[in-house]
Scaffold this motif. Structure first.
Motif, PDB file in Angstrom:
ATOM      1  N   VAL A 293     -27.033  38.193  -7.506  1.00  0.00           N
ATOM      2  CA  VAL A 293     -28.177  37.101  -6.398  1.00  0.00           C
ATOM      3  C   VAL A 293     -27.855  35.630  -6.926  1.00  0.00           C
ATOM      4  CG1 VAL A 293     -30.054  35.865  -6.224  1.00  0.00           C
ATOM      5  CG2 VAL A 293     -29.869  38.156  -6.003  1.00  0.00           C
ATOM      6  N   CYS A 294     -27.389  35.716  -8.670  1.00  0.00           N
ATOM      7  CA  CYS A 294     -27.466  34.106  -8.957  1.00  0.00           C
ATOM      8  C   CYS A 294     -25.718  33.629  -8.738  1.00  0.00           C
ATOM      9  CB  CYS A 294     -27.548  34.263 -10.142  1.00  0.00           C
ATOM     10  SG  CYS A 294     -29.360  34.462 -10.387  1.00  0.00           S
ATOM     11  N   LEU A 295     -24.781  35.138  -8.997  1.00  0.00           N
ATOM     12  CA  LEU A 295     -23.469  34.751  -9.334  1.00  0.00           C
ATOM     13  C   LEU A 295     -22.282  35.010  -7.709  1.00  0.00           C
ATOM     14  CD1 LEU A 295     -23.058  35.461 -13.203  1.00  0.00           C
ATOM     15  CD2 LEU A 295     -23.714  32.920 -11.826  1.00  0.00           C
ATOM     16  N   TYR A 296     -22.673  36.210  -7.893  1.00  0.00           N
ATOM     17  CA  TYR A 296     -21.131  37.108  -7.092  1.00  0.00           C
ATOM     18  C   TYR A 296     -22.095  36.619  -5.320  1.00  0.00           C
ATOM     19  CZ  TYR A 296     -21.084  40.120 -11.430  1.00  0.00           C
ATOM     20  OH  TYR A 296     -20.159  40.559 -12.521  1.00  0.00           O
ATOM     21  N   HIS A 297     -23.096  36.932  -5.053  1.00  0.00           N
ATOM     22  CA  HIS A 297     -22.942  36.206  -3.513  1.00  0.00           C
ATOM     23  C   HIS A 297     -22.779  34.975  -3.273  1.00  0.00           C
ATOM     24  CE1 HIS A 297     -24.932  36.327   0.580  1.00  0.00           C
ATOM     25  NE2 HIS A 297     -26.024  35.657   0.291  1.00  0.00           N
TER      26      HIS A 297
ATOM     27  N   ASN B 202     -31.447  27.129  -4.596  1.00  0.00           N
ATOM     28  CA  ASN B 202     -29.697  26.533  -5.088  1.00  0.00           C
ATOM     29  C   ASN B 202     -30.233  24.729  -3.036  1.00  0.00           C
ATOM     30  OD1 ASN B 202     -29.428  28.780  -6.129  1.00  0.00           O
ATOM     31  ND2 ASN B 202     -27.952  29.274  -4.476  1.00  0.00           N
ATOM     32  N   LEU B 203     -29.408  24.102  -4.449  1.00  0.00           N
ATOM     33  CA  LEU B 203     -28.508  23.159  -3.749  1.00  0.00           C
ATOM     34  C   LEU B 203     -27.262  23.108  -3.094  1.00  0.00           C
ATOM     35  CD1 LEU B 203     -31.249  21.141  -3.830  1.00  0.00           C
ATOM     36  CD2 LEU B 203     -31.239  22.468  -5.831  1.00  0.00           C
ATOM     37  N   ALA B 204     -26.737  21.996  -2.802  1.00  0.00           N
ATOM     38  CA  ALA B 204     -25.630  22.299  -2.130  1.00  0.00           C
ATOM     39  C   ALA B 204     -25.373  20.961  -1.470  1.00  0.00           C
ATOM     40  CB  ALA B 204     -25.045  23.012  -1.326  1.00  0.00           C
ATOM     41  N   THR B 205     -23.957  20.677  -1.752  1.00  0.00           N
ATOM     42  CA  THR B 205     -23.515  19.753  -0.658  1.00  0.00           C
ATOM     43  C   THR B 205     -22.132  19.932  -0.086  1.00  0.00           C
ATOM     44  OG1 THR B 205     -21.430  18.414  -2.872  1.00  0.00           O
ATOM     45  CG2 THR B 205     -23.558  18.023  -2.584  1.00  0.00           C
ATOM     46  N   ARG B 206     -21.259  19.787   1.035  1.00  0.00           N
ATOM     47  CA  ARG B 206     -20.204  19.623   1.257  1.00  0.00           C
ATOM     48  C   ARG B 206     -18.821  20.588   0.198  1.00  0.00           C
ATOM     49  NH1 ARG B 206     -15.508  17.747   2.720  1.00  0.00           N
ATOM     50  NH2 ARG B 206     -15.831  15.965   1.532  1.00  0.00           N
ATOM     51  N   GLU B 207     -18.497  19.871  -1.049  1.00  0.00           N
ATOM     52  CA  GLU B 207     -17.328  20.442  -1.833  1.00  0.00           C
ATOM     53  C   GLU B 207     -18.961  21.426  -3.208  1.00  0.00           C
ATOM     54  OE1 GLU B 207     -15.261  17.393  -2.680  1.00  0.00           O
ATOM     55  OE2 GLU B 207     -13.978  17.713  -1.613  1.00  0.00           O
ATOM     56  N   ARG B 208     -20.037  21.349  -3.621  1.00  0.00           N
ATOM     57  CA  ARG B 208     -20.191  21.703  -5.164  1.00  0.00           C
ATOM     58  C   ARG B 208     -21.442  22.529  -4.405  1.00  0.00           C
ATOM     59  NH1 ARG B 208     -18.459  19.835 -10.122  1.00  0.00           N
ATOM     60  NH2 ARG B 208     -16.563  19.212 -10.297  1.00  0.00           N
ATOM     61  N   LEU B 209     -22.017  23.568  -5.006  1.00  0.00           N
ATOM     62  CA  LEU B 209     -23.217  24.446  -4.830  1.00  0.00           C
ATOM     63  C   LEU B 209     -23.300  24.394  -6.066  1.00  0.00           C
ATOM     64  CD1 LEU B 209     -25.061  26.806  -3.604  1.00  0.00           C
ATOM     65  CD2 LEU B 209     -24.032  27.976  -4.377  1.00  0.00           C
ATOM     66  N   TYR B 210     -24.969  24.136  -6.178  1.00  0.00           N
ATOM     67  CA  TYR B 210     -25.496  24.034  -8.049  1.00  0.00           C
ATOM     68  C   TYR B 210     -27.226  24.803  -7.731  1.00  0.00           C
ATOM     69  CZ  TYR B 210     -23.948  19.377  -7.540  1.00  0.00           C
ATOM     70  OH  TYR B 210     -23.127  18.432  -7.306  1.00  0.00           O
ATOM     71  N   GLY B 211     -26.980  25.892  -8.852  1.00  0.00           N
ATOM     72  CA  GLY B 211     -27.724  27.311  -8.679  1.00  0.00           C
ATOM     73  C   GLY B 211     -28.707  26.425  -9.497  1.00  0.00           C
ATOM     74  N   ARG B 212     -30.196  26.813  -9.101  1.00  0.00           N
ATOM     75  CA  ARG B 212     -31.321  26.297 -10.137  1.00  0.00           C
ATOM     76  C   ARG B 212     -31.821  27.471 -11.134  1.00  0.00           C
ATOM     77  NH1 ARG B 212     -28.939  22.013 -10.407  1.00  0.00           N
ATOM     78  NH2 ARG B 212     -29.094  23.191 -12.573  1.00  0.00           N
ATOM     79  N   TYR B 213     -33.117  27.559  -9.487  1.00  0.00           N
ATOM     80  CA  TYR B 213     -33.771  28.398 -10.038  1.00  0.00           C
ATOM     81  C   TYR B 213     -33.726  30.378  -9.554  1.00  0.00           C
ATOM     82  CZ  TYR B 213     -36.062  24.019 -10.974  1.00  0.00           C
ATOM     83  OH  TYR B 213     -35.874  23.127 -11.951  1.00  0.00           O
ATOM     84  N   TRP B 214     -33.932  31.590 -10.549  1.00  0.00           N
ATOM     85  CA  TRP B 214     -33.601  32.634  -9.665  1.00  0.00           C
ATOM     86  C   TRP B 214     -35.121  33.489 -10.344  1.00  0.00           C
ATOM     87  CZ3 TRP B 214     -32.333  37.821  -9.653  1.00  0.00           C
ATOM     88  CH2 TRP B 214     -32.835  38.404 -10.844  1.00  0.00           C
ATOM     89  N   GLY B 215     -35.245  34.848  -9.126  1.00  0.00           N
ATOM     90  CA  GLY B 215     -36.129  35.293 -10.466  1.00  0.00           C
ATOM     91  C   GLY B 215     -36.487  36.541  -9.107  1.00  0.00           C
ATOM     92  N   ALA B 216     -37.055  37.404  -9.664  1.00  0.00           N
ATOM     93  CA  ALA B 216     -37.670  38.872  -9.000  1.00  0.00           C
ATOM     94  C   ALA B 216     -38.803  39.154  -9.051  1.00  0.00           C
ATOM     95  CB  ALA B 216     -36.044  39.679  -9.873  1.00  0.00           C
TER      96      ALA B 216
END
Length: 399
Positions: free
Chosen positions: A307-311, A282-296
């Motif tokens: 992993v991608c949402l609740y946490h 993920n990428l982040a700024t002070r006010e926003r979080l940006y989800g990018r790539y996930w895998g398992a």
């Protein structure tokens, strides 16, 4: 340098042809990472976004003397992959009309479906005038370099208003974002669902504990090149699992981002015993979080949602972030409280027949948008905020 000094256009074949400090001086202090010099350089220097991969850098820069006063990241594109404002049908229509659709010029970032400023203007400059100069530069250079069209992808709503006013065709599509109206705890978030949906979310999130899986977020000085290699492994595992998956990023991209943007990178890791079995980059700024790539590397029920949402939702509440943008796509996000959100693009196609057909398509697409939003809001099912009894209303939080 006087403001009436003539502007000089330079088109860059690499973002590294301009000093990072000069480029980043055009950005707000908390600008999203996708428009920062280090991010674009990582894309290009790693071989992820190059002419060989269909992304020929064509960055527009305006100079007053030796000072960079405006810029727009741009690429001549030879396909439509990695943009997420889907125009494959437009390319098919062009072929039927005998029009060469590729190359086209896009103003935006590679493989980054996030709303960020696209027309970068230095502090104290005449914003409308320089926006217009950048648009003119994009249009004229696109024609001169044999492009069929100009596409500004994921501009801000204000920039989209400007571009529409300049005669470009505006497109509005949807993403699904989590928004924080002032939650004090994860239970505040859950309290906005009805009992059935709330119990579903609790069950899905609670599955990790019964599976012996622990989640953590790694950020800042904790990040190492080992995390970069792991992020690449997660990314490729997802691409290889799906028929539509295409590996476009290289290991060098992740290595550069983890090294050069440590303030913006966050890594969610799912740990089982001694092993990290899944994760999200993920990428982040002070006010926003940006989800990018996930895998398992292992399959477990509901692990993707956790992993991608609740946490990350709970992390956002803890950090006071206002928005979590988990990226393109959305059906599974809607029922978990991610709200339909308009994203914008603007388009100018030089062939009048194709331009007219696209504008007619966009008119019909726009008419279908309102019912789609209403249906997504119904599925999302969030109760109004603040709730009676919530901290914002001055009482205890219900669950």
């Amino acid at each position: 340098m006087p403001a009436d000094t003539p502007l000089r256009l330079r088109i860059l074949e690499a973002v590294t042809d301009v000093p990072a400090a000069a480029w980043d001086a055009l950005l707000a202090p908390d600008a999203p990472p996708f428009v920062r010099h280090a991010w674009l350089a990582a894309m290009e220097e790693s071989g992820s976004a190059t002419e060989e991969t269909g992304w020929a850098p064509h960055h527009l820069t305006l100079w007053r003397g030796q000072k960079l006063v405006a810029a727009a990241p741009a690429y001549r594109k030879f396909h439509s992959m990695g943009e997420y404002i889907y125009d494959f049908g437009w390319a098919d229509a062009a072929a039927r009309l005998g029009v060469e659709y590729y190359p086209k010029l896009i103003v935006g970032g590679p493989l980054s479906p996030a709303t960020v400023p696209r027309l970068l203007i230095g502090p104290g400059e005449d914003v409308p005038a320089l926006r217009r100069a950048l648009l003119t530069a994009a249009t004229e250079s696109a024609r001169e370099s044999g492009c069929s069209s100009v596409h500004i992808l994921y501009p801000t709503a204000e920039e989209a208003d400007f571009l529409e006013g300049e005669g470009l065709a505006r497109r509005i599509t949807l993403q699904f974002h989590w928004k924080n109206p002032g939650y004090q705890s994860y239970d505040d978030y859950l309290a906005r669902f009805d009992s059935k949906r709330r119990n579903q979310l609790k069950r899905e999130r609670g599955a990790a504990a019964t599976q012996g899986i622990h989640l953590r977020t790694v950020r800042g000085e904790e990040l190492t090149q080992a995390h970069a290699k792991r992020a690449y492994g997660f990314y490729t595992s997802t691409c290889e699992r799906h028929a539509w998956g295409q590996i476009q990023l290289t290991p060098g991209f992740f290595a550069r981002v983890f090294k050069n943007l440590p303030d913006a990178v966050e890594m969610v890791e799912a740990v089982k015993g001694p092993k990290v079995i899944a994760g999200a980059f993920n990428l982040a700024t002070r006010e926003r979080l940006y989800g990018r790539y996930w895998g398992a590397f292992e399959e477990h029920p509901f692990l993707h949602f956790h992993v991608c949402l609740y946490h990350s939702v709970e992390d956002c509440i803890r950090a006071g972030r206002k928005v979590f943008e988990p990226g393109a796509g959305g059906e599974h996000k809607v029922s978990r409280g991610f709200e339909p959100t308009a994203v914008h693009s603007a388009h100018l196609i030089f062939d009048k027949r194709l331009d007219g057909a696209v504008r007619h398509f966009l008119e019909r697409e726009h008419l279908r948008l309102a019912p789609a939003v209403e249906e997504a809001e119904r599925i999302c099912g969030l109760k109004p905020w603040p709730l009676a009894g919530s901290p914002a209303a001055g009482g205890a939080t219900g669950t």
